[in-house]
Design a protein around this motif. Structure first.
Motif, PDB file in Angstrom:
ATOM      1  N   GLN A 119       0.817  -1.132   0.004  1.00 28.15           N
ATOM      2  CA  GLN A 119       0.196   0.059  -0.190  1.00 28.15           C
ATOM      3  C   GLN A 119       0.954   1.128  -0.029  1.00 28.15           C
ATOM      4  OE1 GLN A 119      -3.609   0.119   2.407  1.00 28.15           O
ATOM      5  NE2 GLN A 119      -3.173  -1.832   3.115  1.00 28.15           N
ATOM      6  N   ASP A 152       0.759   4.229  -2.908  1.00 25.83           N
ATOM      7  CA  ASP A 152      -0.330   5.286  -2.684  1.00 25.83           C
ATOM      8  C   ASP A 152      -0.704   6.062  -1.282  1.00 25.83           C
ATOM      9  OD1 ASP A 152      -1.048   4.550  -5.446  1.00 25.83           O
ATOM     10  OD2 ASP A 152      -2.137   2.700  -4.777  1.00 25.83           O
ATOM     11  N   CYS A 200      -0.964  16.760  -0.633  1.00 24.25           N
ATOM     12  CA  CYS A 200      -1.051  15.013  -0.760  1.00 24.25           C
ATOM     13  C   CYS A 200      -2.371  14.947  -1.635  1.00 24.25           C
ATOM     14  CB  CYS A 200      -1.233  14.724   0.559  1.00 24.25           C
ATOM     15  SG  CYS A 200      -1.420  12.999   0.413  1.00 24.25           S
ATOM     16  N   SER A 247      -1.937  15.261  -5.285  1.00 25.50           N
ATOM     17  CA  SER A 247      -1.049  14.119  -5.795  1.00 25.50           C
ATOM     18  C   SER A 247      -1.800  12.788  -5.772  1.00 25.50           C
ATOM     19  CB  SER A 247       0.355  13.821  -4.916  1.00 25.50           C
ATOM     20  OG  SER A 247       1.149  14.857  -4.858  1.00 25.50           O
ATOM     21  N   ARG A 275      -2.874  10.886  -3.660  1.00 26.69           N
ATOM     22  CA  ARG A 275      -2.680   9.936  -2.414  1.00 26.69           C
ATOM     23  C   ARG A 275      -3.468   9.920  -1.073  1.00 26.69           C
ATOM     24  NH1 ARG A 275       3.177  11.191  -3.785  1.00 26.69           N
ATOM     25  NH2 ARG A 275       4.002   9.552  -5.243  1.00 26.69           N
ATOM     26  N   GLN A 276      -3.282   8.899  -0.333  1.00 25.31           N
ATOM     27  CA  GLN A 276      -3.882   9.226   1.030  1.00 25.31           C
ATOM     28  C   GLN A 276      -2.892   9.739   1.938  1.00 25.31           C
ATOM     29  OE1 GLN A 276      -5.485   5.117   1.461  1.00 25.31           O
ATOM     30  NE2 GLN A 276      -7.672   5.578   0.723  1.00 25.31           N
TER      31      GLN A 276
END
Length: 516
Positions: A114, A117, A143, A146, A148-149
């Motif tokens: 993971q 991401d 973020c 981008s 992502r998380q």
């Protein structure tokens, strides 16, 4: 203790290299940083490279204690942590969490599927608990861009929730993040809350000020066009009282501007009150403040008072008591709306588009021009006192207003029709600002030379009037333009499409220091 004892299932293909995404704050921007962890055979060691500052270099001891006290095995390997890009300074404890996760993944105690991401920040306690860090809001905003998380400490949950477009998770402990990565227990999402304060009615009300009708009028004009203003008067004339009422005259910040201002508060030494993020900043530094405190600085630059007042108000009381060198630092941001801080390794820019309000006495004793004739200052003493404000600095202030003492009957009298409440004035200010935004997409004080030529056109009578004024007062080109922008605001408040001679005359009347 191995990974089986911790309860996490790890694939057999054990890797010795892990890459975890994180971010460092440079100015008000959150710049991507890749935390690369490599485990090699050899004598046990732990080295961090990539321009780490002291707090980052010390993370090895916090990470080791957190991993061991969380029930994992700290690998007896040669550990190298690279913070890329290598030419970007890294500071603070925000890299503790990504370094710890990188070590656990590289040693095979956690899966790393993971991580591609996911971004994470957080300082670790020796027992594995996650502690809050600064700069979470700009990190969360970047973020989300981008795609992502983001993983943050639980103490930063509310701040991260302001970035509504970012899928953020908050955890209290290193084990919480590990359980999230293996899918055992998903950490709670940082959901936006609706209980934040955004009411302008919590500010002191202008109706508290008795008398000073002209000053109230000037304050309303300043609020309508975002103009700077200087109050000059004896002690007790209400200079500071007027300034503290100004935030209540301004309309509520838009979400975008509120996030800009909140992002600066977030990176400023962690002093960020989440409950007031929608309120306009109001900064009033003491006159003993240094130039670095006012404009920002340090080896790892932090925003100063002028940047923390972004989209808000900077009030300098006792203006002439500030050192002249400190005041001169304001000249650039008053013109450009930003401040650039250069260091040997890198330079940063902070936004500083604030409303400048200042107050001072007319002389050293404070009673020059007072009806009581108490001033005993000599002409040379008065000139020396006034010289603390340079000509270029005065030139950059839109409005200079002399205040007279309020008589005792006015103070004792019942409120009159001139004592309007802030909410009433704020409605007029909002209408004038909306008119400016619709016409030119910016406030009048922000007009460029081209904008002045386009939106502040004068007829022949007004041109002749202003020419005589400029010749008599020896006004500079900057003062000429500021008068035009001020007159444009006065016309907007009157609902007029064109500037007339009355608007110009009132604008010239607010330039009292040009007539001394």
């Amino acid at each position: 203790m191995n990974s089986t004892q911790t309860g996490f299932d790890v694939p057999e293909n054990i890797r010795s290299l892990a890459m975890v995404h994180s971010r460092t704050v440079l100015g008000v921007n959150a710049v991507p940083v890749t935390v690369e962890v490599h485990l090699a055979n050899g004598l046990p060691s732990f080295s961090t490279v990539g321009m780490p500052e002291t707090a980052v270099r010390e993370s090895k001891d916090r990470v080791r204690g957190a991993i061991i006290n969380s029930g994992f095995e700290f690998p007896a390997k040669r550990i190298t942590v690279n913070l890329a890009p290598a030419d970007l300074p890294k500071a603070g404890g925000r890299f503790d969490l990504p370094i710890a996760i990188g070590i656990l993944v590289a040693s095979g105690q956690l899966p790393g599927a993971q991580l591609a991401d996911l971004e994470m920040i957080g300082e670790l306690a020796l027992n594995g608990q996650l502690r809050k860090v600064s700069g979470v809001l700009p990190t969360a905003l970047a973020c989300g861009q981008s795609l992502r998380q983001l993983v943050v400490p639980s103490e930063n949950e509310l701040e991260a929730s302001l970035a509504e477009q970012t899928d953020s998770f908050a955890g209290p402990h290193l084990l919480s993040v590990c359980a999230h990565l293996v899918g055992q227990t998903i950490m709670p999402r940082c959901l936006p809350k609706s209980s934040f304060s955004d009411s302008a009615d919590t500010y002191p009300d202008l109706s508290d000020v008795k008398g000073q009708v002209q000053a109230k009028r000037a304050l309303e004009i300043a609020a309508a066009g975002n103009h700077s203003i200087l109050f000059i008067g004896p002690p007790g004339t209400g200079k500071s009282m007027l300034a503290t009422r100004l935030p209540g005259l301004l309309p509520q910040l838009s979400t975008a501007k509120a996030l800009e201002a909140a992002a600066i508060q977030s990176v400023a030494n962690g002093e960020f009150d989440i409950a007031d993020w929608r309120r306009r900043p109001y900064r009033a530094p003491h006159h003993s403040a240094s130039a670095a405190a006012l404009v920002g600085g340090g080896s790892n630059p932090r925003p100063g008072e002028i940047s923390r007042a972004h989209h808000g108000i900077l009030f300098l009381d006792e203006l002439t008591e500030f050192s002249r060198a400190t005041l001169e630092q304001l000249r650039e941001p008053l013109e450009t709306g930003e401040i650039n801080i250069a260091r040997a390794v890198h330079s940063v820019s902070y936004p500083a588009r604030f409303m400048f309000v200042a107050a001072c006495n007319p002389c050293r004793c404070g009673y020059l021009g007072d009806d009581t004739d108490r001033c005993q200052c000599s002409a040379s003493s008065i000139e020396q006192y006034r010289s603390k404000l340079s000509g270029p600095m005065i030139d950059r202030i839109d409005m200079h207003l002399h205040l007279k003492r309020v008589d005792i009957k006015t103070l004792q009298g019942v409120p009159s029709s001139s004592n309007e409440r802030s909410a009433t004035i704020r409605q007029r200010v909002s209408v004038a600002r909306a008119m400016q935004q619709q016409r030119q997409t910016q406030l009048n004080s922000q007009l460029s030379s081209e904008g002045i030529d386009k939106y502040c056109r004068l007829d022949q009578a007004c041109l002749s009037f202003l020419e005589v004024v400029c010749e008599k007062l020896h006004l500079s080109a900057r003062a000429y333009h500021r008068i035009l922008k001020l007159a444009r605001t006065i016309a907007d408040m009157a609902g007029e499409e064109s500037i007339n001679q009355a608007h110009l005359a009132e604008a010239v009347g607010y330039r009292s220091l040009d007539r001394r």
